[in-house]
Design a protein around this motif. Structure first.
Motif, PDB file in Angstrom:
ATOM      1  N   ILE A   9     -33.303   2.979  32.834  1.00  0.00           N
ATOM      2  CA  ILE A   9     -34.461   2.125  32.580  1.00  0.00           C
ATOM      3  C   ILE A   9     -35.700   2.873  33.063  1.00  0.00           C
ATOM      4  O   ILE A   9     -35.782   3.253  34.224  1.00  0.00           O
ATOM      5  CB  ILE A   9     -34.358   0.778  33.334  1.00  0.00           C
ATOM      6  N   GLU A  10     -36.657   3.070  32.182  1.00  0.00           N
ATOM      7  CA  GLU A  10     -37.897   3.756  32.543  1.00  0.00           C
ATOM      8  C   GLU A  10     -38.732   2.867  33.448  1.00  0.00           C
ATOM      9  O   GLU A  10     -38.797   1.651  33.268  1.00  0.00           O
ATOM     10  CB  GLU A  10     -38.682   4.093  31.272  1.00  0.00           C
ATOM     11  N   GLN A  11     -39.379   3.469  34.440  1.00  0.00           N
ATOM     12  CA  GLN A  11     -40.244   2.739  35.359  1.00  0.00           C
ATOM     13  C   GLN A  11     -41.665   2.655  34.803  1.00  0.00           C
ATOM     14  O   GLN A  11     -42.112   3.553  34.098  1.00  0.00           O
ATOM     15  CB  GLN A  11     -40.276   3.449  36.714  1.00  0.00           C
ATOM     16  N   VAL A  12     -42.368   1.571  35.154  1.00  0.00           N
ATOM     17  CA  VAL A  12     -43.767   1.425  34.764  1.00  0.00           C
ATOM     18  C   VAL A  12     -44.551   2.538  35.457  1.00  0.00           C
ATOM     19  O   VAL A  12     -44.420   2.721  36.668  1.00  0.00           O
ATOM     20  CB  VAL A  12     -44.318   0.046  35.183  1.00  0.00           C
ATOM     21  N   PRO A  13     -45.359   3.318  34.735  1.00  0.00           N
ATOM     22  CA  PRO A  13     -46.156   4.375  35.374  1.00  0.00           C
ATOM     23  C   PRO A  13     -47.119   3.778  36.403  1.00  0.00           C
ATOM     24  O   PRO A  13     -47.591   2.642  36.251  1.00  0.00           O
ATOM     25  CB  PRO A  13     -46.941   4.998  34.214  1.00  0.00           C
ATOM     26  N   LEU A  14     -47.417   4.525  37.456  1.00  0.00           N
ATOM     27  CA  LEU A  14     -48.299   4.054  38.528  1.00  0.00           C
ATOM     28  C   LEU A  14     -49.596   3.471  37.997  1.00  0.00           C
ATOM     29  O   LEU A  14     -50.049   2.419  38.452  1.00  0.00           O
ATOM     30  CB  LEU A  14     -48.608   5.182  39.508  1.00  0.00           C
ATOM     31  N   ARG A  15     -50.213   4.133  37.030  1.00  0.00           N
ATOM     32  CA  ARG A  15     -51.510   3.682  36.521  1.00  0.00           C
ATOM     33  C   ARG A  15     -51.425   2.344  35.795  1.00  0.00           C
ATOM     34  O   ARG A  15     -52.445   1.704  35.559  1.00  0.00           O
ATOM     35  CB  ARG A  15     -52.134   4.748  35.625  1.00  0.00           C
ATOM     36  N   GLU A  16     -50.222   1.906  35.428  1.00  0.00           N
ATOM     37  CA  GLU A  16     -50.058   0.652  34.694  1.00  0.00           C
ATOM     38  C   GLU A  16     -49.304  -0.416  35.484  1.00  0.00           C
ATOM     39  O   GLU A  16     -49.058  -1.508  34.971  1.00  0.00           O
ATOM     40  CB  GLU A  16     -49.325   0.921  33.378  1.00  0.00           C
ATOM     41  N   GLN A  17     -48.949  -0.121  36.731  1.00  0.00           N
ATOM     42  CA  GLN A  17     -48.194  -1.082  37.532  1.00  0.00           C
ATOM     43  C   GLN A  17     -49.029  -2.289  37.911  1.00  0.00           C
ATOM     44  O   GLN A  17     -50.257  -2.221  37.980  1.00  0.00           O
ATOM     45  CB  GLN A  17     -47.674  -0.420  38.810  1.00  0.00           C
ATOM     46  N   GLY A  76     -40.781  -2.715  36.635  1.00  0.00           N
ATOM     47  CA  GLY A  76     -41.707  -2.589  37.748  1.00  0.00           C
ATOM     48  C   GLY A  76     -41.405  -3.636  38.804  1.00  0.00           C
ATOM     49  O   GLY A  76     -40.648  -4.581  38.577  1.00  0.00           O
ATOM     50  N   TYR A  77     -41.998  -3.455  39.976  1.00  0.00           N
ATOM     51  CA  TYR A  77     -41.853  -4.386  41.096  1.00  0.00           C
ATOM     52  C   TYR A  77     -43.237  -4.763  41.601  1.00  0.00           C
ATOM     53  O   TYR A  77     -44.139  -3.925  41.609  1.00  0.00           O
ATOM     54  CB  TYR A  77     -41.094  -3.739  42.253  1.00  0.00           C
ATOM     55  N   ALA A  78     -43.389  -5.991  42.066  1.00  0.00           N
ATOM     56  CA  ALA A  78     -44.658  -6.410  42.662  1.00  0.00           C
ATOM     57  C   ALA A  78     -44.438  -7.661  43.499  1.00  0.00           C
ATOM     58  O   ALA A  78     -43.590  -8.505  43.181  1.00  0.00           O
ATOM     59  CB  ALA A  78     -45.698  -6.709  41.583  1.00  0.00           C
ATOM     60  N   TRP A  79     -45.215  -7.764  44.577  1.00  0.00           N
ATOM     61  CA  TRP A  79     -45.332  -9.004  45.321  1.00  0.00           C
ATOM     62  C   TRP A  79     -46.462  -9.793  44.683  1.00  0.00           C
ATOM     63  O   TRP A  79     -47.558  -9.268  44.514  1.00  0.00           O
ATOM     64  CB  TRP A  79     -45.674  -8.731  46.778  1.00  0.00           C
ATOM     65  N   VAL A  80     -46.181 -11.056  44.303  1.00  0.00           N
ATOM     66  CA  VAL A  80     -47.189 -11.916  43.692  1.00  0.00           C
ATOM     67  C   VAL A  80     -47.208 -13.258  44.412  1.00  0.00           C
ATOM     68  O   VAL A  80     -46.222 -13.659  45.043  1.00  0.00           O
ATOM     69  CB  VAL A  80     -46.944 -12.119  42.175  1.00  0.00           C
ATOM     70  N   TRP A  81     -48.328 -13.976  44.326  1.00  0.00           N
ATOM     71  CA  TRP A  81     -48.432 -15.290  44.945  1.00  0.00           C
ATOM     72  C   TRP A  81     -47.381 -16.229  44.367  1.00  0.00           C
ATOM     73  O   TRP A  81     -47.073 -16.173  43.166  1.00  0.00           O
ATOM     74  CB  TRP A  81     -49.819 -15.880  44.737  1.00  0.00           C
ATOM     75  N   ALA A  82     -46.837 -17.113  45.192  1.00  0.00           N
ATOM     76  CA  ALA A  82     -45.793 -18.048  44.766  1.00  0.00           C
ATOM     77  C   ALA A  82     -46.225 -18.897  43.579  1.00  0.00           C
ATOM     78  O   ALA A  82     -45.407 -19.179  42.688  1.00  0.00           O
ATOM     79  CB  ALA A  82     -45.378 -18.933  45.936  1.00  0.00           C
TER      80      ALA A  82
END
Length: 88
Positions: A9-17, A76-82
């Motif tokens: 699985i390709e990862q989201v590039p840094l500039r588009e995360q 991609g991974y991210a912490w987002v508000w609940a």
């Protein structure tokens, strides 16, 4: 590159995360999911806000860490508000 079920699985590039909350924002305690929970979530990137499908892999009382798939099928991974996350 990540692998799921033997498939690369390709990862989201840094500039588009997605922008991710920092530890001071998401808080503690952090609970790790024993089984990822299917969710939809709003993320914010350089190009704006996007609704993505993914799974919650961790959470705190204020936020969730999601593994998401972008519109190009990249992971991609991210912490987002609940309040930006909805269980599916």
């Amino acid at each position: 590159m990540a692998y799921h079920a033997g498939v690369a699985i390709e990862q989201v590039p840094l500039r588009e995360q997605a922008y991710s909350l920092g530890p001071a924002q998401y808080g503690t305690p952090v609970h790790q999911a024993t089984e990822p929970l299917p969710v939809s979530a709003w993320i914010h990137t350089r190009t704006g806000h996007h609704l993505v499908m993914g799974v919650a892999v961790g959470w705190t009382p204020r936020a969730a860490r999601i593994r998401y798939t972008d519109e190009h099928g990249r992971e991609g991974y991210a912490w987002v508000w609940a309040n930006a996350v909805t269980r599916r």
